[in-house]
Design a protein around this motif. Structure first.
Motif, short mmCIF file in Angstrom:
data_model
loop_
_atom_site.label_atom_id
_atom_site.label_comp_id
_atom_site.label_asym_id
_atom_site.label_seq_id
_atom_site.Cartn_x
_atom_site.Cartn_y
_atom_site.Cartn_z
N ILE A 142 40.06 31.34 39.47
CA ILE A 142 39.79 32.78 39.47
C ILE A 142 40.83 33.45 38.58
O ILE A 142 42.02 33.16 38.70
N ILE A 143 40.38 34.32 37.68
CA ILE A 143 41.31 35.03 36.81
C ILE A 143 41.08 36.52 36.94
O ILE A 143 39.93 36.98 37.00
N ASP A 144 42.19 37.27 37.03
CA ASP A 144 42.06 38.73 37.05
C ASP A 144 43.30 39.35 36.41
O ASP A 144 44.32 38.68 36.25
N ASP A 145 43.17 40.62 36.03
CA ASP A 145 44.28 41.26 35.33
C ASP A 145 45.38 41.73 36.29
O ASP A 145 46.55 41.63 35.97
N MET A 146 44.98 42.22 37.47
CA MET A 146 45.95 42.80 38.40
C MET A 146 45.69 42.31 39.81
O MET A 146 44.54 42.11 40.21
#
Lengths: 192, 192
Positions: free
Chosen positions: B122-126
Motif C-alpha cells: 500500500i502506498i500513500d502520500d500522507m
C-alpha cells in the motif's frame, strides 16, 4: 499508438451510454509498462516544445502524467476537484461538467504553480466531449500560460470534443482515437 | 529519507489544525525527480517481498504509487472515492473518515483486481490518524490478499496512526516521520 489500440481491443469493453470500460489497464487498475510506453510517445510528440509543466486533473490522469513527466523532466500539477484544507490561498478555477459522473464540479489550481512563463502540456486519460480539457485550457488562460497541446490516451472521436478543439487551433494528440464503437464489441479506430 | 526531509524543511509549512502544507512538491504540484527517489527507496525497503500489486487511494497517492511501481514492475490499483459509471460490478468497499476534508466517504476497489494470490504494497502520500490506510488494509482483508506493508511518504507521527498499526503488526515504512511540528515553522523528525 499500436500498443494502446491492442490493449483496448483485448481488454476494453463497450457499455450502454457510450461508456468505454478500460479500467483493467488505464483508470482503476493501471498497467505501468503501458504507461511508460505512452509517456515515451508523448515525449516523442511534444519533446521539442519546451514544456515547463504538465497539467492534469484528478484522479485518472495523474498516473499517466507522472510517468510521462519523467521523460520531460518537469513537474506535474493536478487540478483538484473539491475544496480541502490543502488548497488555500489564491486559486484559478473553472466549472466542468463530468460525462461519466453527470454532475458539475469546479476544478482548481493554486496560482502559485502556473504562470505566464509556463508552456503547458495537458495530459489526461480520456477525451469525450472535452469538458475537462476545456476547463484545463481555461485555467492556463487565466494564468497567462501557453498551452503547447494536449496529450490524451484515448479519445472518443465520435463525441466530437477533440475535433472541436483542433478546429480552434489546439494541438490535441490522442494515442488512440475511436471513431465508432458498439456494445457488441465493435471498436473502430481512426487511421493515424 | 534525507532528501524528503530536506524538501519538507525547505518547502513545507505548518498551518493551524495540524495541517502540513507540502503542496509545492507532493500533493498538488508534484516533483517527479523526488518521486523517483522515493520510488527507489520503497523498492529498497520492499523489493524482496514478492509484491504483486501496489494499492493506493485517489488522488494524491496515485503519482507516487505509479512511479514506484516501475521499480517493482507491478500494476497499481487506486481505490476510488465516489460512485461513477466506470466502477460497476462487484466491489470491495470501506467507509473512511478524511482528516483533511472532515467527512466520511467510501473507498471502493473492483473485486476483479485484488484477490487471494496477491501480496500488496500500500502506498500513500500522507499518514496521520491512519483512517485511509486502515480502509485499504480492510479492503485487502476482504479480498484475502496479504498486506506486505505500507510505504508512506510523510507520517505525522504525533497523530499516532502509524504507531497504532505497527503495534498491530503491520509493517509501516514512512520516508519521513514528523514527531512534532508548530506553526512557527519548527518541524522535528523522528530519528531513522
Amino acid at each position: 499508438m499500436q500498443l494502446l489500440k491492442e490493449y483496448i481491443k483485448k481488454y476494453g469493453s463497450v457499455r450502454e451510454g457510450n461508456v468505454l470500460k478500460v479500467d483493467s489497464f488505464l483508470n482503476h487498475c493501471m498497467d505501468i509498462r503501458l504507461f511508460c510506453e505512452m509517456g515515451k510517445e508523448f515525449f516523442r510528440l511534444f519533446g521539442d516544445d519546451n514544456i515547463t509543466k504538465i497539467l492534469t486533473v484528478e484522479a485518472s490522469g495523474i498516473g499517466i502524467a507522472c510517468i510521462a513527466a519523467q521523460y520531460f523532466d518537469v513537474p506535474v500539477i493536478f487540478a483538484k476537484k473539491s475544496e480541502s484544507k490543502n488548497l488555500d490561498g489564491e486559486i484559478y478555477s473553472c466549472a466542468v461538467r463530468s460525462f461519466t459522473k453527470n454532475r458539475v464540479y469546479d476544478i482548481r489550481v493554486s496560482k502559485k504553480y502556473l504562470n505566464e512563463g509556463d508552456r503547458v502540456l495537458i495530459i489526461d486519460d480520456m477525451l469525450a466531449v472535452g469538458n475537462a480539457l476545456c476547463g484545463l485550457i481555461d485555467i492556463c488562460g487565466q494564468a497567462g500560460a501557453a498551452v503547447a497541446g494536449a496529450g490524451i490516451a484515448i479519445e472518443k472521436g465520435f463525441q466530437g470534443g477533440g475535433d472541436a478543439l483542433r478546429r480552434k487551433g489546439v494541438r490535441v494528440e490522442s494515442l488512440a482515437v475511436i471513431d465508432s464503437m458498439d456494445t457488441d464489441g465493435t471498436i473502430v479506430f481512426r487511421e493515424d
